[in-house]
Design a protein around this motif. Structure first.
Motif, PDB file in Angstrom:
ATOM      1  N   ALA A 154       0.804  -1.237   0.000  1.00 41.29           N
ATOM      2  CA  ALA A 154       0.000   0.000   0.000  1.00 41.29           C
ATOM      3  C   ALA A 154       0.837   1.288   0.000  1.00 41.29           C
ATOM      4  CB  ALA A 154      -0.997  -0.020   1.151  1.00 41.29           C
ATOM      5  N   PRO A 155       1.839   1.442   0.905  1.00 40.98           N
ATOM      6  CA  PRO A 155       2.598   2.692   0.862  1.00 40.98           C
ATOM      7  C   PRO A 155       3.525   2.790  -0.350  1.00 40.98           C
ATOM      8  CG  PRO A 155       3.256   1.333   2.757  1.00 40.98           C
ATOM      9  CD  PRO A 155       2.201   0.585   2.033  1.00 40.98           C
ATOM     10  N   LEU A 156       3.893   1.628  -0.908  1.00 38.41           N
ATOM     11  CA  LEU A 156       4.817   1.635  -2.047  1.00 38.41           C
ATOM     12  C   LEU A 156       4.171   2.191  -3.304  1.00 38.41           C
ATOM     13  CD1 LEU A 156       6.487  -1.899  -1.665  1.00 38.41           C
ATOM     14  CD2 LEU A 156       7.188   0.294  -0.684  1.00 38.41           C
ATOM     15  N   ILE A 157       2.850   2.010  -3.404  1.00 38.74           N
ATOM     16  CA  ILE A 157       2.195   2.463  -4.633  1.00 38.74           C
ATOM     17  C   ILE A 157       1.224   3.624  -4.382  1.00 38.74           C
ATOM     18  CG2 ILE A 157       2.437   0.270  -5.888  1.00 38.74           C
ATOM     19  CD1 ILE A 157      -0.647  -0.025  -5.109  1.00 38.74           C
ATOM     20  N   GLY A 158       1.347   4.234  -3.176  1.00 41.07           N
ATOM     21  CA  GLY A 158       0.563   5.446  -2.909  1.00 41.07           C
ATOM     22  C   GLY A 158      -0.877   5.222  -2.497  1.00 41.07           C
ATOM     23  N   LEU A 159      -1.203   3.993  -2.046  1.00 42.20           N
ATOM     24  CA  LEU A 159      -2.574   3.761  -1.573  1.00 42.20           C
ATOM     25  C   LEU A 159      -2.754   4.283  -0.143  1.00 42.20           C
ATOM     26  CD1 LEU A 159      -5.389   2.433  -2.022  1.00 42.20           C
ATOM     27  CD2 LEU A 159      -4.421   0.330  -1.069  1.00 42.20           C
ATOM     28  N   ALA A 160      -1.666   4.249   0.641  1.00 38.88           N
ATOM     29  CA  ALA A 160      -1.780   4.687   2.047  1.00 38.88           C
ATOM     30  C   ALA A 160      -0.468   5.300   2.514  1.00 38.88           C
ATOM     31  CB  ALA A 160      -2.147   3.490   2.925  1.00 38.88           C
ATOM     32  N   ASP A 161      -0.562   6.129   3.580  1.00 36.21           N
ATOM     33  CA  ASP A 161       0.655   6.738   4.161  1.00 36.21           C
ATOM     34  C   ASP A 161       1.309   5.796   5.157  1.00 36.21           C
ATOM     35  OD1 ASP A 161      -0.066   9.393   3.052  1.00 36.21           O
ATOM     36  OD2 ASP A 161      -1.719   9.214   4.489  1.00 36.21           O
ATOM     37  N   ARG A 162       0.474   4.982   5.791  1.00 36.49           N
ATOM     38  CA  ARG A 162       0.970   4.075   6.829  1.00 36.49           C
ATOM     39  C   ARG A 162       0.286   2.730   6.661  1.00 36.49           C
ATOM     40  NH1 ARG A 162       3.999   7.691   7.526  1.00 36.49           N
ATOM     41  NH2 ARG A 162       4.302   9.005   9.365  1.00 36.49           N
ATOM     42  N   ILE A 163       0.901   1.689   7.254  1.00 38.44           N
ATOM     43  CA  ILE A 163       0.199   0.408   7.370  1.00 38.44           C
ATOM     44  C   ILE A 163       0.190   0.000   8.841  1.00 38.44           C
ATOM     45  CG2 ILE A 163       0.761  -0.409   5.056  1.00 38.44           C
ATOM     46  CD1 ILE A 163       2.911  -2.239   6.353  1.00 38.44           C
ATOM     47  N   VAL A 164      -0.793  -0.808   9.209  1.00 36.89           N
ATOM     48  CA  VAL A 164      -0.776  -1.511  10.497  1.00 36.89           C
ATOM     49  C   VAL A 164      -0.764  -2.983  10.138  1.00 36.89           C
ATOM     50  CG1 VAL A 164      -2.152  -2.139  12.526  1.00 36.89           C
ATOM     51  CG2 VAL A 164      -1.908   0.270  11.875  1.00 36.89           C
ATOM     52  N   ASP A 165       0.315  -3.675  10.565  1.00 39.55           N
ATOM     53  CA  ASP A 165       0.425  -5.085  10.175  1.00 39.55           C
ATOM     54  C   ASP A 165       1.291  -5.838  11.179  1.00 39.55           C
ATOM     55  OD1 ASP A 165      -0.120  -7.299   8.616  1.00 39.55           O
ATOM     56  OD2 ASP A 165       1.452  -6.890   7.140  1.00 39.55           O
ATOM     57  N   ILE A 166       1.307  -7.167  10.959  1.00 37.15           N
ATOM     58  CA  ILE A 166       2.157  -8.054  11.759  1.00 37.15           C
ATOM     59  C   ILE A 166       3.609  -7.911  11.317  1.00 37.15           C
ATOM     60  CG2 ILE A 166       2.745 -10.499  12.014  1.00 37.15           C
ATOM     61  CD1 ILE A 166       0.294  -9.879  13.588  1.00 37.15           C
ATOM     62  N   VAL A 167       4.510  -7.846  12.295  1.00 35.68           N
ATOM     63  CA  VAL A 167       5.950  -7.916  12.021  1.00 35.68           C
ATOM     64  C   VAL A 167       6.493  -9.094  12.817  1.00 35.68           C
ATOM     65  CG1 VAL A 167       8.174  -6.741  12.172  1.00 35.68           C
ATOM     66  CG2 VAL A 167       6.093  -5.411  11.740  1.00 35.68           C
ATOM     67  N   SER A 168       7.275  -9.936  12.142  1.00 31.01           N
ATOM     68  CA  SER A 168       7.901 -11.040  12.880  1.00 31.01           C
ATOM     69  C   SER A 168       9.413 -10.877  12.784  1.00 31.01           C
ATOM     70  CB  SER A 168       7.422 -12.375  12.301  1.00 31.01           C
ATOM     71  OG  SER A 168       8.103 -13.426  12.890  1.00 31.01           O
ATOM     72  N   THR A 169      10.010 -11.315  11.694  1.00 35.38           N
ATOM     73  CA  THR A 169      11.461 -11.136  11.534  1.00 35.38           C
ATOM     74  C   THR A 169      11.793  -9.720  11.072  1.00 35.38           C
ATOM     75  OG1 THR A 169      11.342 -11.807   9.221  1.00 35.38           O
ATOM     76  CG2 THR A 169      11.728 -13.549  10.848  1.00 35.38           C
ATOM     77  N   GLY A 170      10.833  -9.010  10.502  1.00 34.52           N
ATOM     78  CA  GLY A 170      11.077  -7.675   9.942  1.00 34.52           C
ATOM     79  C   GLY A 170      11.534  -7.740   8.483  1.00 34.52           C
ATOM     80  N   ARG A 171      11.627  -8.957   7.957  1.00 34.81           N
ATOM     81  CA  ARG A 171      12.165  -9.127   6.604  1.00 34.81           C
ATOM     82  C   ARG A 171      11.273  -8.500   5.525  1.00 34.81           C
ATOM     83  NH1 ARG A 171      13.186 -14.799   3.605  1.00 34.81           N
ATOM     84  NH2 ARG A 171      13.760 -13.844   1.635  1.00 34.81           N
ATOM     85  N   THR A 172       9.963  -8.668   5.670  1.00 29.90           N
ATOM     86  CA  THR A 172       9.050  -8.128   4.637  1.00 29.90           C
ATOM     87  C   THR A 172       9.162  -6.604   4.583  1.00 29.90           C
ATOM     88  OG1 THR A 172       7.568  -9.953   5.144  1.00 29.90           O
ATOM     89  CG2 THR A 172       6.692  -8.234   3.740  1.00 29.90           C
ATOM     90  N   LEU A 173       9.217  -5.961   5.758  1.00 33.71           N
ATOM     91  CA  LEU A 173       9.367  -4.500   5.779  1.00 33.71           C
ATOM     92  C   LEU A 173      10.684  -4.116   5.103  1.00 33.71           C
ATOM     93  CD1 LEU A 173       8.238  -3.438   9.397  1.00 33.71           C
ATOM     94  CD2 LEU A 173       6.961  -3.220   7.252  1.00 33.71           C
ATOM     95  N   LYS A 174      11.768  -4.768   5.528  1.00 33.40           N
ATOM     96  CA  LYS A 174      13.102  -4.405   5.050  1.00 33.40           C
ATOM     97  C   LYS A 174      13.204  -4.564   3.538  1.00 33.40           C
ATOM     98  CE  LYS A 174      17.829  -4.912   6.536  1.00 33.40           C
ATOM     99  NZ  LYS A 174      18.784  -5.910   6.160  1.00 33.40           N
ATOM    100  N   GLU A 175      12.735  -5.700   3.047  1.00 28.90           N
ATOM    101  CA  GLU A 175      12.889  -5.962   1.609  1.00 28.90           C
ATOM    102  C   GLU A 175      12.017  -5.049   0.756  1.00 28.90           C
ATOM    103  OE1 GLU A 175      12.889 -10.030   0.388  1.00 28.90           O
ATOM    104  OE2 GLU A 175      14.384 -10.577   1.891  1.00 28.90           O
ATOM    105  N   ASN A 176      11.078  -4.368   1.397  1.00 27.03           N
ATOM    106  CA  ASN A 176      10.231  -3.441   0.652  1.00 27.03           C
ATOM    107  C   ASN A 176      10.545  -1.985   0.998  1.00 27.03           C
ATOM    108  OD1 ASN A 176       8.301  -5.105  -1.034  1.00 27.03           O
ATOM    109  ND2 ASN A 176       8.175  -6.124   0.949  1.00 27.03           N
ATOM    110  N   GLY A 177      11.683  -1.784   1.675  1.00 26.33           N
ATOM    111  CA  GLY A 177      12.142  -0.427   1.963  1.00 26.33           C
ATOM    112  C   GLY A 177      11.268   0.321   2.947  1.00 26.33           C
ATOM    113  N   LEU A 178      10.576  -0.416   3.833  1.00 24.61           N
ATOM    114  CA  LEU A 178       9.706   0.230   4.831  1.00 24.61           C
ATOM    115  C   LEU A 178      10.359   0.158   6.211  1.00 24.61           C
ATOM    116  CD1 LEU A 178       6.332  -1.375   3.647  1.00 24.61           C
ATOM    117  CD2 LEU A 178       7.082   0.977   3.234  1.00 24.61           C
ATOM    118  N   VAL A 179       9.918   1.034   7.103  1.00 25.61           N
ATOM    119  CA  VAL A 179      10.441   1.003   8.470  1.00 25.61           C
ATOM    120  C   VAL A 179       9.291   0.927   9.485  1.00 25.61           C
ATOM    121  CG1 VAL A 179      12.648   2.170   8.080  1.00 25.61           C
ATOM    122  CG2 VAL A 179      10.588   3.541   8.448  1.00 25.61           C
ATOM    123  N   GLU A 180       9.609   0.260  10.603  1.00 27.28           N
ATOM    124  CA  GLU A 180       8.626   0.207  11.689  1.00 27.28           C
ATOM    125  C   GLU A 180       8.663   1.544  12.414  1.00 27.28           C
ATOM    126  OE1 GLU A 180       8.710  -3.367  14.069  1.00 27.28           O
ATOM    127  OE2 GLU A 180       7.964  -2.253  15.798  1.00 27.28           O
TER     128      GLU A 180
END
Ligand SMILES: Nc1ncnc2c1ncn2[C@@H]1O[C@H](COP(=O)(O)OP(=O)(O)OP(=O)(O)O)[C@@H](O)[C@H]1O
Ligand SMILES: O=P(O)(O)OC[C@H]1O[C@H](OP(=O)(O)OP(=O)(O)O)[C@H](O)[C@@H]1O
Length: 207
Positions: free
Chosen positions: A142-168
């Motif tokens: 969502a934030p990568l393509i301009g659908l939203a400014d923020r997300i609320v989601d599950i973080v476990s290893t943090g890998r999905t955020l990191k690989e998509n250039g997002l930060v907690e």
């Protein structure tokens, strides 16, 4: 006879391992078949295999006495079930994330999530008025393509955020899986249910 709703997906294997460590003799059907109802007469148990978000529905309606559900689902759904035990499995947390340095849109801030109730409660408590956009998965898109400014989601290893250039940005709540029970079943079958709780409590991973 106790009926237990088990979540298919990532909690399933850990929950199965926990039950087996507690010495419940669960047949190989659990590992191999695509059956959705598995009877284990030796243990006087019936298991139903459900989508993780649906486990609370089966338990609330009393078609399952017990169930295993993530704390995230329990927070989101707020159903009429009792939480009996923290199983300390499938550990992760709920967080707010976004692109580094990206500010919330001042006029119409948008938050994408699979957890609309958790997200709206959280932002209300922060005094921020946001539009919640409900998605069913791949929330990080969502934030990568301009659908939203923020997300609320599950973080476990943090890998999905990191690989998509997002930060907690903010941590909302810790999440583990819980044993839940239908209140009426608990009143009727208290003894049997307490025995199950004791056996599981004895083998729960400590952390
Ligand atoms: N990355 C993760 N690591 C650890 N636990 C997680 C993770 N993602 C989710 N969970 C926990 O596992 C539960 C089930 O997640 P799972 O991904 O199996 O199902 P789902 O996303 O609801 O369903 P599906 O992916 O089949 O649509 C969640 O409710 C949460 O408690
Ligand atoms: O911090 P990580 O270890 O990378 O795990 C977090 C990811 O796992 C979950 O997604 P899932 O794999 O269930 O896919 P989904 O996007 O289809 O929900 C969650 O929604 C995150 O996207």
């Amino acid at each position: 006879m106790l009926t237990i709703a088990m979540p298919k997906g990532r909690i399933f294997d850990e929950a199965l391992e926990l039950l087996r460590r507690a010495d419940y003799a669960l047949p190989p059907e659990f590992d191999e078949s695509r059956k959705l109802v598995i009877d284990v007469p030796e243990e006087q148990m019936r298991f139903i295999l459900a989508k993780p978000m649906d486990v609370v529905t089966y338990v609330e309606h009393g078609v399952a006495d017990l169930g295993i559900a993530g704390k995230d689902v329990l927070m989101e759904e707020e159903r009429d079930v009792y939480e009996l035990l923290d199983l300390h499995i499938s550990r992760c947390h709920l967080a707010v994330a976004g692109l580094p340095g990206a500010k919330m849109n001042e006029i119409a801030p948008r938050v994408a999530t699979k957890y609309p109730n958790i997200a709206s409660t959280y932002f209300r408590e922060q005094g921020e008025q946001v539009e919640i956009i409900r998605l069913n998965g791949s929330i990080e898109l969502a934030p990568l393509i301009g659908l939203a400014d923020r997300i609320v989601d599950i973080v476990s290893t943090g890998r999905t955020l990191k690989e998509n250039g997002l930060v907690e940005l903010e941590r909302i709540a810790e999440v583990t899986s819980r044993l839940i029970v239908n209140p009426a079943s608990y009143r009727l079958n208290g003894g049997n249910i307490e025995r199950l709780v004791d056996r599981l409590a004895a083998v729960i991973p400590q952390s």
